[in-house]
Write a protein that holds these residues in place. Structure first.
Motif, PDB file in Angstrom:
ATOM      1  N   VAL A   1      -3.964  -3.878  -0.612  1.00 16.37           N
ATOM      2  CA  VAL A   1      -3.705  -2.466  -0.894  1.00 16.37           C
ATOM      3  C   VAL A   1      -2.532  -2.346  -1.863  1.00 16.37           C
ATOM      4  O   VAL A   1      -2.580  -1.570  -2.820  1.00 16.37           O
ATOM      5  N   PHE A   2      -1.496  -3.153  -1.632  1.00 14.34           N
ATOM      6  CA  PHE A   2      -0.323  -3.091  -2.496  1.00 14.34           C
ATOM      7  C   PHE A   2      -0.700  -3.407  -3.951  1.00 14.34           C
ATOM      8  O   PHE A   2      -0.429  -2.615  -4.857  1.00 14.34           O
ATOM      9  N   VAL A   3      -1.343  -4.549  -4.158  1.00 13.27           N
ATOM     10  CA  VAL A   3      -1.705  -4.947  -5.518  1.00 13.27           C
ATOM     11  C   VAL A   3      -2.640  -3.906  -6.137  1.00 13.27           C
ATOM     12  O   VAL A   3      -2.457  -3.451  -7.266  1.00 13.27           O
ATOM     13  N   ASN A   4      -3.660  -3.533  -5.364  1.00 11.62           N
ATOM     14  CA  ASN A   4      -4.660  -2.591  -5.848  1.00 11.62           C
ATOM     15  C   ASN A   4      -4.034  -1.254  -6.256  1.00 11.62           C
ATOM     16  O   ASN A   4      -4.280  -0.742  -7.348  1.00 11.62           O
ATOM     17  N   ILE A   5      -3.207  -0.707  -5.396  1.00  8.25           N
ATOM     18  CA  ILE A   5      -2.662   0.630  -5.643  1.00  8.25           C
ATOM     19  C   ILE A   5      -1.645   0.617  -6.777  1.00  8.25           C
ATOM     20  O   ILE A   5      -1.653   1.503  -7.636  1.00  8.25           O
ATOM     21  N   VAL A   6      -0.774  -0.403  -6.792  1.00  7.72           N
ATOM     22  CA  VAL A   6       0.235  -0.447  -7.858  1.00  7.72           C
ATOM     23  C   VAL A   6      -0.454  -0.523  -9.225  1.00  7.72           C
ATOM     24  O   VAL A   6      -0.181   0.281 -10.120  1.00  7.72           O
ATOM     25  N   LEU A   7      -1.375  -1.472  -9.369  1.00 12.88           N
ATOM     26  CA  LEU A   7      -2.047  -1.636 -10.662  1.00 12.88           C
ATOM     27  C   LEU A   7      -2.859  -0.394 -11.013  1.00 12.88           C
ATOM     28  O   LEU A   7      -2.796   0.123 -12.130  1.00 12.88           O
TER      29      LEU A   7
END
Lengths: 303, 317
Positions: A87-93
């Motif tokens: 979720v972190f990687v997905n949302i930040v990018l």
């Protein structure tokens, strides 16, 4: 999403003020759908989490057993960790790209064709997205790795190494969803009056300066709303994992929803699967609540 | 939607006046704009390239893909991939071409997807419209409370209801049927009710009351007046519902087990798991992927403007 106020009572020649029976008829199908397929399953899901249930025999109440098992289950904690990382990687990018794309569309051209192209990946299913990237990123034959090799770099095992698999899945889903997110932000940008930018330009502000001092502050409430929607969606990741990696290598892409599916349909432990669903539900409720509070506290935009 | 900031200046005189009154033209060409366009071109390529790659691979001979992995055009162009997807090759032909050899017929899945998406769309939009009308226009007790209760449904993440809904569908004996896949979303979604109610509230009451005074019943008003006046939002909602229903995977995966009820997304997953593990049939897989994606892409080409403009804060799903 403000609900509109109740309709004012109109004075009318005809005396048919009360439509209760007709209204009942009109809402009946939707009401059945709502109660049977939303309210009842929610309650039942919570109930099943306190039972031992294999689908063949009736559920047996077993108190907190599932929750005790969950707390002690390293695979559960691993899958929670993997999910949060995803979720972190997905949302930040996704949010960064979407914001830039939306601002570019706003400043360059507002024509529909450009928004249409950016939205195209959203029109196909997660399954299709997973399939095509499985091929593009194939270690030996994929065009992605062919290009990387031609440029003189080492081939990257995108979906078969535990270091790359989550960022890769996150990027595949960014590809599918970034256009949709960008269009939501774009819609938010339309609410910023053009006069503000004109005033900025009069004062000789550069585009990056206007982005920092006009766009970002005024867009904050919209961004918060977009974040709630995308984070909640992102936590429910399943399709891409199910098609591209099936949780592997080992457990490095076993996101929570995939583990829940595996426990329910691979091992027929519906009680335990329900308990983990409740845990996911709680996480989502807490996140929504926190983000909602943050939004409300910060809604100092144009008003 | 070409909203330019400055009105087009047709004569020299106009443009001078425009230049005096208007702030510096934001559309003038500069280094910044060049970079911005370069970035957007990369975004456009990244959005569209995978679709081209699907087509290029689907039209290649699978066995030739190994040698021609850097070829940007179809390698040894062939319809073989599509023939395997639609079951037009015999088992041995398929194996020789690098396929799985099991008979597979995507026509069936295509039909299943159409049936499920149509059931969901027609049912959901119609029943949600009825409920929305009751919430927008009919006078009854506790209307606002019921509406708030319905809206509460927006808070329940779809994913949470899937497992218990599966148990229910199983108890109803609807596992592995198209109706079983469609039923849970056929009757309403809180979003659809909310979306249509907002629109109905905006319809002028006078027309409706004139019809009522003429002796029309409220049912008649709904079918003859409200629905025809709402074709635009109903079409938008219908298209969006159809697309999301077509693309649904997780729920369909739970409910369908055999060809009888397999929809395209699920069939694609099955097709993928059947392909030889060493040396997958990429031509066939990409042909299947394209077949699954194409109907929505065509729908998008037809309704692009409507779909693009529907995404905003009235259209949050």
């Amino acid at each position: 999403m403000a609900l509109t106020a109740p309709l004012p009572k109109t004075t009318k020649a005809r005396g048919r003020r009360d439509d209760t029976r007709l209204a009942l008829l009109f809402i009946l199908p939707a009401l059945i759908g709502f109660l049977v397929f939303m309210v009842w399953p929610t309650l039942r899901g919570i109930y099943l989490s306190f039972t031992k249930f294999n689908l063949l025999t009736p559920p047996e109440f077993n108190g907190l057993d599932n929750y005790i098992r969950m707390v002690q289950d390293p695979v559960f904690w691993n899958s929670m960790k993997v999910t949060v990382y995803y979720v972190f990687v997905n949302i930040v990018l996704q949010t960064m790209f979407a914001l830039v794309i939306a601002v570019m569309m706003q400043r360059l051209t507002k024509r529909t064709w450009l928004r249409g192209i950016v939205l195209t990946p959203y029109l196909v299913s997660n399954v299709v997205a997973a399939m095509v990237f499985l091929w593009i990123l194939d270690y030996q034959l994929g065009i992605g790795n062919t290009v990387i090799a031609a440029l003189g770099f080492d081939r990257i095992p995108f979906l078969s190494s535990d270091a790359w698999v989550i960022p890769t899945i996150a990027l595949i889903n960014v590809w599918r969803h970034v256009g949709y997110t960008a269009l939501l932000i774009f819609a938010g940008l339309q609410t910023i009056p053009e006069t503000m930018y004109e005033a900025g330009r009069m004062d000789g502000a550069s585009e990056p300066r206007m982005f920092r001092s006009i766009t970002v502050p005024l867009l904050r409430p919209v961004l918060a709303l977009v974040l709630i929607i995308t984070v909640v969606g992102s936590f429910q990741v399943f399709d891409t994992v199910a098609i591209a990696t099936r949780g592997g290598p080992v457990d490095s892409s076993r996101v929570l929803q995939f583990y829940i599916y595996d426990v329910a349909f691979g091992r027929f432990q519906f009680g335990y699967a329900s308990a983990m669903s409740v845990a996911l539900l709680l996480v989502l409720v807490v996140i929504t609540f926190i983000q909602y509070r943050v939004t409300r506290a910060d809604s100092s935009d144009l008003n | 939607m070409a909203t330019t900031t400055a009105p087009p200046a047709t004569t020299i005189g106009d443009s001078i006046i425009a230049r005096v009154v208007e702030p510096p033209d934001p559309k003038r060409f500069g280094i910044g704009r060049a970079f911005a366009w370069a970035f957007m071109i990369v975004v456009i390529l990244a959005s569209l390239f995978p679709f081209y790659w699907m087509l290029r691979t689907a039209l290649s001979s699978n066995n030739a893909l190994y040698a021609g992995s850097d070829n940007l055009l179809p390698v040894q162009p062939s319809w073989g991939g599509f023939e395997r997807v639609f079951g037009l090759q015999t088992g041995q032909e398929a194996i020789d071409a690098g396929g799985a050899g099991q008979p597979i017929a995507f026509w069936r899945y295509l039909l299943n997807s159409v049936v499920v998406s149509t059931l969901v769309t027609v049912g959901q939009v119609f029943f949600s419209a009825m409920a929305a009308y009751a919430f927008a226009r009919l006078e009854w007790k506790h209307r606002e409370k019921w509406f708030a209760f319905f809206l509460g449904g927006l808070m329940i993440p779809a994913i949470f209801t899937l497992l218990p809904n599966f148990v229910l569908i199983k108890q109803l004996g609807l596992v592995d049927t198209l109706l079983g896949i469609a039923l849970p979303s056929m009757l309403m979604t809180p979003f659809a009710v909310f979306f249509l109610r907002q629109f109905f509230l905006g319809i002028s009451k006078e027309v409706e009351e004139a019809a009522l005074i003429d002796g029309a019943s409220k049912i008649r008003v709904f079918f003859r007046l409200i629905l025809p006046m709402s074709t635009a939002p109903i079409a938008t909602l219908g298209i969006l519902t159809y697309i999301s229903s077509w693309n649904e995977y997780f729920w369909a995966l739970m409910v369908s087990y055999t060809d009888k009820s397999r929809v395209l997304t699920v069939a694609l997953g099955v097709f993928k798991s059947q392909t030889p593990q060493t040396g997958p049939d990429w031509a066939g897989l990409m042909a299947a992927t394209l077949v699954a994606a194409l109907p929505m892409l065509l729908l998008f080409i037809v309704f692009a403007k409507r779909i693009v403009n529907s995404i905003g804060f009235s259209g949050i799903k």
